[in-house]
Design a protein around this motif. Structure first.
Motif, PDB file in Angstrom:
ATOM      1  N   TYR A  59     -16.702  -5.936  32.603  1.00 52.70           N
ATOM      2  CA  TYR A  59     -16.740  -6.046  31.153  1.00 52.70           C
ATOM      3  C   TYR A  59     -18.142  -5.702  30.700  1.00 52.70           C
ATOM      4  CZ  TYR A  59     -16.461  -8.095  26.479  1.00 52.70           C
ATOM      5  OH  TYR A  59     -16.497  -8.295  25.124  1.00 52.70           O
ATOM      6  N   TYR A  60     -18.253  -4.894  29.625  1.00 53.89           N
ATOM      7  CA  TYR A  60     -19.532  -4.405  29.156  1.00 53.89           C
ATOM      8  C   TYR A  60     -19.738  -4.688  27.683  1.00 53.89           C
ATOM      9  CZ  TYR A  60     -19.600  -1.613  33.446  1.00 53.89           C
ATOM     10  OH  TYR A  60     -19.583  -1.198  34.757  1.00 53.89           O
ATOM     11  N   ALA A  61     -20.983  -4.943  27.327  1.00 57.02           N
ATOM     12  CA  ALA A  61     -21.343  -4.952  25.922  1.00 57.02           C
ATOM     13  C   ALA A  61     -21.185  -3.542  25.364  1.00 57.02           C
ATOM     14  CB  ALA A  61     -22.778  -5.431  25.742  1.00 57.02           C
ATOM     15  N   ASP A  62     -20.779  -3.453  24.096  1.00 55.36           N
ATOM     16  CA  ASP A  62     -20.575  -2.143  23.489  1.00 55.36           C
ATOM     17  C   ASP A  62     -21.838  -1.286  23.531  1.00 55.36           C
ATOM     18  OD1 ASP A  62     -18.320  -3.294  20.849  1.00 55.36           O
ATOM     19  OD2 ASP A  62     -17.929  -2.700  22.916  1.00 55.36           O
ATOM     20  N   SER A  63     -22.983  -1.918  23.444  1.00 58.53           N
ATOM     21  CA  SER A  63     -24.239  -1.189  23.371  1.00 58.53           C
ATOM     22  C   SER A  63     -24.600  -0.462  24.663  1.00 58.53           C
ATOM     23  CB  SER A  63     -25.372  -2.141  22.987  1.00 58.53           C
ATOM     24  OG  SER A  63     -25.536  -3.153  23.961  1.00 58.53           O
ATOM     25  N   VAL A  64     -23.979  -0.832  25.778  1.00 59.28           N
ATOM     26  CA  VAL A  64     -24.331  -0.212  27.057  1.00 59.28           C
ATOM     27  C   VAL A  64     -23.180   0.549  27.689  1.00 59.28           C
ATOM     28  CG1 VAL A  64     -26.077  -1.971  27.460  1.00 59.28           C
ATOM     29  CG2 VAL A  64     -23.799  -2.239  28.467  1.00 59.28           C
ATOM     30  N   LYS A  65     -22.021   0.553  27.059  1.00 54.41           N
ATOM     31  CA  LYS A  65     -20.891   1.298  27.604  1.00 54.41           C
ATOM     32  C   LYS A  65     -21.254   2.773  27.727  1.00 54.41           C
ATOM     33  CE  LYS A  65     -17.084  -1.648  26.075  1.00 54.41           C
ATOM     34  NZ  LYS A  65     -15.907  -1.756  25.188  1.00 54.41           N
ATOM     35  N   GLY A  66     -20.963   3.335  28.879  1.00 54.36           N
ATOM     36  CA  GLY A  66     -21.280   4.727  29.129  1.00 54.36           C
ATOM     37  C   GLY A  66     -22.668   4.948  29.683  1.00 54.36           C
ATOM     38  N   ARG A  67     -23.524   3.945  29.653  1.00 50.79           N
ATOM     39  CA  ARG A  67     -24.874   4.056  30.181  1.00 50.79           C
ATOM     40  C   ARG A  67     -25.112   3.174  31.400  1.00 50.79           C
ATOM     41  NH1 ARG A  67     -29.505   2.775  27.413  1.00 50.79           N
ATOM     42  NH2 ARG A  67     -28.493   1.070  26.265  1.00 50.79           N
ATOM     43  N   PHE A  68     -24.558   1.965  31.391  1.00 53.81           N
ATOM     44  CA  PHE A  68     -24.780   1.008  32.470  1.00 53.81           C
ATOM     45  C   PHE A  68     -23.494   0.825  33.269  1.00 53.81           C
ATOM     46  CE2 PHE A  68     -28.298  -1.662  30.201  1.00 53.81           C
ATOM     47  CZ  PHE A  68     -29.046  -0.511  30.029  1.00 53.81           C
ATOM     48  N   THR A  69     -23.652   0.579  34.558  1.00 52.28           N
ATOM     49  CA  THR A  69     -22.522   0.295  35.429  1.00 52.28           C
ATOM     50  C   THR A  69     -22.834  -0.920  36.282  1.00 52.28           C
ATOM     51  OG1 THR A  69     -21.908   2.641  35.550  1.00 52.28           O
ATOM     52  CG2 THR A  69     -20.996   1.174  37.226  1.00 52.28           C
TER      53      THR A  69
END
Length: 124
Positions: A59-69
């Protein structure tokens, strides 16, 4: 009791990449959920990502989706946060945390165990 130790922070240029590690010890984490948070001076602790210890759910914060894994390596008792396209606003102390159930994964107050943090500075 669970002990968590973060590593991998440092100075990186904008749009660069960095991988943070969280090593866990003290007891089995197979039923735990792991989270990454960050906190900048004068700011509240902010959720970044969470993962079940098995690695089956993320689960990811919207601010890091696509950048953090976020990922886990059970054999090494380690959770990772791979960060790409870093921005100056990503500068903060990054913390690893653990909790025993699934609810409130994005809420820092609901985590029982915390590491000491590792500093990430994004600057040219």
């Amino acid at each position: 009791h669970v002990q968590l130790v973060e590593s991998g922070g440092g100075l990186v240029q904008p749009v660069g990449s960095l991988r943070l590690s969280c090593s866990a010890s003290g007891r089995t984490l197979r039923r735990y959920f792991m989270g990454w948070f960050r906190q900048a001076p004068g700011k509240e602790r902010e959720f970044q990502a969470a993962i079940s210890w098995s690695g089956s759910s993320t689960y990811y914060a919207d601010s890091v989706k696509g950048r953090f894994t976020i990922s886990s390596d059970n054999a090494k008792n380690t959770v990772y946060l791979q960060m790409h396209s870093l921005k100056p606003e990503d500068t903060a102390v990054y913390y690893c945390a653990a909790k025993g159930d699934w609810d409130g994964l994005a809420t820092s107050q609901q985590y029982n165990y915390w590491g000491q943090g590792t500093q990430v500075t994004v600057s040219s």
